[in-house]
Design an enzyme around this catalytic site. Structure first.
Site, short mmCIF file in Angstrom:
data_model
loop_
_atom_site.label_atom_id
_atom_site.label_comp_id
_atom_site.label_asym_id
_atom_site.label_seq_id
_atom_site.Cartn_x
_atom_site.Cartn_y
_atom_site.Cartn_z
N LYS A 1 -0.81 2.19 17.39
CA LYS A 1 -0.08 1.39 16.40
C LYS A 1 -0.62 1.67 15.00
O LYS A 1 0.14 1.76 14.04
CB LYS A 1 -0.20 -0.10 16.73
CG LYS A 1 0.67 -0.54 17.89
CD LYS A 1 1.15 -1.97 17.69
CE LYS A 1 2.36 -2.37 18.46
NZ LYS A 1 2.47 -2.26 19.83
N LYS B 1 6.58 7.31 27.27
CA LYS B 1 6.71 6.26 28.29
C LYS B 1 8.05 5.52 28.14
O LYS B 1 8.48 5.29 27.01
CB LYS B 1 5.55 5.27 28.08
CG LYS B 1 5.45 4.17 29.10
CD LYS B 1 4.29 3.25 28.81
CE LYS B 1 4.65 2.15 27.83
NZ LYS B 1 3.75 1.01 27.83
N LYS C 1 9.70 -1.10 26.77
CA LYS C 1 10.54 -2.22 26.35
C LYS C 1 10.94 -2.06 24.89
O LYS C 1 11.95 -2.57 24.45
CB LYS C 1 9.76 -3.54 26.47
CG LYS C 1 9.37 -3.94 27.86
CD LYS C 1 8.59 -5.26 27.78
CE LYS C 1 7.69 -5.48 28.98
NZ LYS C 1 6.33 -5.84 28.61
P1 TYM Z 1 3.12 -4.69 29.85
O1 TYM Z 1 3.89 -5.95 29.72
O2 TYM Z 1 3.21 -3.71 28.72
O3 TYM Z 1 3.56 -3.94 31.15
C1 TYM Z 1 3.59 -4.62 32.39
C2 TYM Z 1 3.27 -3.68 33.52
O4 TYM Z 1 4.24 -2.64 33.59
C3 TYM Z 1 3.59 -1.38 33.59
N1 TYM Z 1 4.48 -0.42 32.90
C4 TYM Z 1 4.86 0.75 33.42
N2 TYM Z 1 4.60 1.32 34.59
C5 TYM Z 1 5.18 2.53 34.83
N3 TYM Z 1 5.99 3.17 33.92
C6 TYM Z 1 6.26 2.60 32.73
N4 TYM Z 1 7.07 3.24 31.87
C7 TYM Z 1 5.70 1.34 32.43
N5 TYM Z 1 5.76 0.51 31.35
C8 TYM Z 1 5.00 -0.56 31.66
C9 TYM Z 1 2.29 -1.62 32.84
O5 TYM Z 1 1.31 -0.65 33.11
C10 TYM Z 1 1.90 -2.98 33.35
O6 TYM Z 1 1.26 -2.88 34.60
N6 TYM Z 1 -1.55 -6.08 28.85
C11 TYM Z 1 -0.54 -6.03 29.88
C12 TYM Z 1 -0.23 -7.41 30.45
C13 TYM Z 1 -1.44 -8.11 30.97
C14 TYM Z 1 -2.08 -7.86 32.21
C15 TYM Z 1 -3.17 -8.79 32.25
C16 TYM Z 1 -1.86 -6.96 33.25
C17 TYM Z 1 -2.09 -9.12 30.35
N7 TYM Z 1 -3.14 -9.53 31.11
C18 TYM Z 1 -4.04 -8.82 33.36
C19 TYM Z 1 -2.74 -6.99 34.34
C20 TYM Z 1 -3.80 -7.91 34.38
C21 TYM Z 1 0.72 -5.47 29.27
O7 TYM Z 1 0.91 -5.48 28.09
O8 TYM Z 1 1.60 -4.99 30.19
#
Ligand code: TYM
Length: 329
Positions: A111, A193, A196
């Site tokens: 970022k 990737k 969202k």
């Molecule tokens: P977030 O919301 O960005 O993504 C949620 C989960 O989706 C996976 N993901 C993907 N996997 C495969 N291909 C993709 N294109 C793709 N895009 C997203 C992410 O790897 C994730 O597993 N910080 C985390 C949320 C979080 C969290 C936690 C996760 C907060 N506390 C504790 C696990 C444990 C996040 O921003 O994920």
């Protein structure tokens, strides 16, 4: 029973990448692990997000989780903000994470590199809150996509730091990253990737996309011009991406898909992937609407938060004692 925990941030619309990387593994594991899944809404406010939009995204997300087949009788499903222990331990974690460690987190660095201005302090420290999310529950495994691996590694470092300083208080968790589908790429740029926050809507499939629109996106996915269908994520990333999507949705092994399409055309593969995505979304959305009209979500979240709080509060009390916050107990 071993324990698993994972979360998703309710920013933007949930994508097929989230489903494949994060939701599908939970479906596969829910029978064999004690599972905690939470909506990371406190992480969502690290960027400027409209509260109305946050509310809607959160409702969509929980409903989609349930529509995907997560069973609330097996899985503890809750909102992060309903369990105050996350913020409480989050602060303690922030005070044990070094600036240098947080500086190295690639999501923040990216970022900064993009020249984004007005980045918040919360965005910088959010991996410390994520560590708290995980350590509160003594999770053995954290199923995530590849992009979150670095954060789970920092969590391990912080857990070990705490254990060394204050005695064994945390289980050191392992990331659980699927061999296939840990990073689903944009359909328009297979080096990026699927996200969202993708600028080009043709590159991302949202779980609430009209199924026929999603199929069209697959049909117009960027592949390459080698003219032979080989599973090679390095040389043919667009093609490998489609094969991974098909493999995770249908359960067929990548090798078997690669064998079947050997000598065939790209169009045939795209058609099969398009049909699989069409079916997945149609079923998911039908259940999504049923659940939306059923009014059960509020109760599921209340029960989830109550169950999670018992474990998380106990952990915070233990840490508070270790830190010297408790004077008389
Ligand atoms: P977030 O919301 O960005 O993504 C949620 C989960 O989706 C996976 N993901 C993907 N996997 C495969 N291909 C993709 N294109 C793709 N895009 C997203 C992410 O790897 C994730 O597993 N910080 C985390 C949320 C979080 C969290 C936690 C996760 C907060 N506390 C504790 C696990 C444990 C996040 O921003 O994920």
């Amino acid at each position: 029973m071993k324990r698993m925990l994972t979360g998703i941030k309710p920013t933007g619309k949930l994508t097929l990448g989230n489903y494949i990387g994060a939701i599908k593994p939970c479906l596969d594991y829910q029978d064999d692990y004690e599972m905690f899944i939470f909506i990371a809404n406190q992480h969502a406010i690290t960027i400027n997000i409209d509260p109305k939009e946050l509310k809607q995204n959160t409702k969509d997300l929980i409903t989609l989780y349930l529509a995907s087949g997560l069973d609330p009788n097996k899985v503890t499903l809750f909102l992060q903000s309903d369990v105050p222990a996350h913020a409480q331990l989050g602060w303690a974690m922030t005070c044990h994470a070094y600036m240098g460690e947080l500086n190295r987190m690639t999501q923040y660095k990216d970022k900064c590199a993009k020249g984004e201005t007005n980045l918040t302090a919360g965005l910088f420290t959010y991996p410390a809150l994520m560590a708290a999310d995980i350590l509160l529950y003594d999770a053995d495994y954290v199923p995530v996509g590849v992009d979150q691996k670095q954060h789970v590694e920092l969590t391990r470092t912080l857990a070990e730091r705490f254990n060394n300083r204050y005695g064994e208080v945390f289980r050191v968790p392992d990331p659980l990253i699927s061999k296939v589908g840990a990073k689903i790429y944009s359909l328009q740029d297979p080096t990026k990737k699927m996200s969202k926050s993708e600028d080009n809507p043709k590159g991302t499939i949202n779980l609430l996309d009209e199924p026929s629109v999603a199929r069209k996106k697959i049909m117009s996915a960027v592949t390459d011009s080698y003219a032979n269908l080989v599973y090679d994520p390095e040389k043919q990333p667009g093609l490998a991406n489609l094969m991974q999507i098909l493999s995770v949705i249908t359960g067929e092994a990548i090798e078997s898909i690669a064998d079947r399409f050997n000598g065939k055309g790209y169009g045939e593969l795209k058609k099969e992937v398009g049909d699989a995505v069409y079916e997945l979304l149609s079923g998911l959305q039908a259940r999504y609407h049923e659940i939306q009209n059923s009014g059960i979500v509020e109760e599921i979240l209340a029960q989830g938060a109550a169950k999670a709080s018992v474990i998380a509060d106990r952990k915070v009390a233990k840490i508070y004692r270790k830190l010297g916050f408790k004077l008389f107990k």
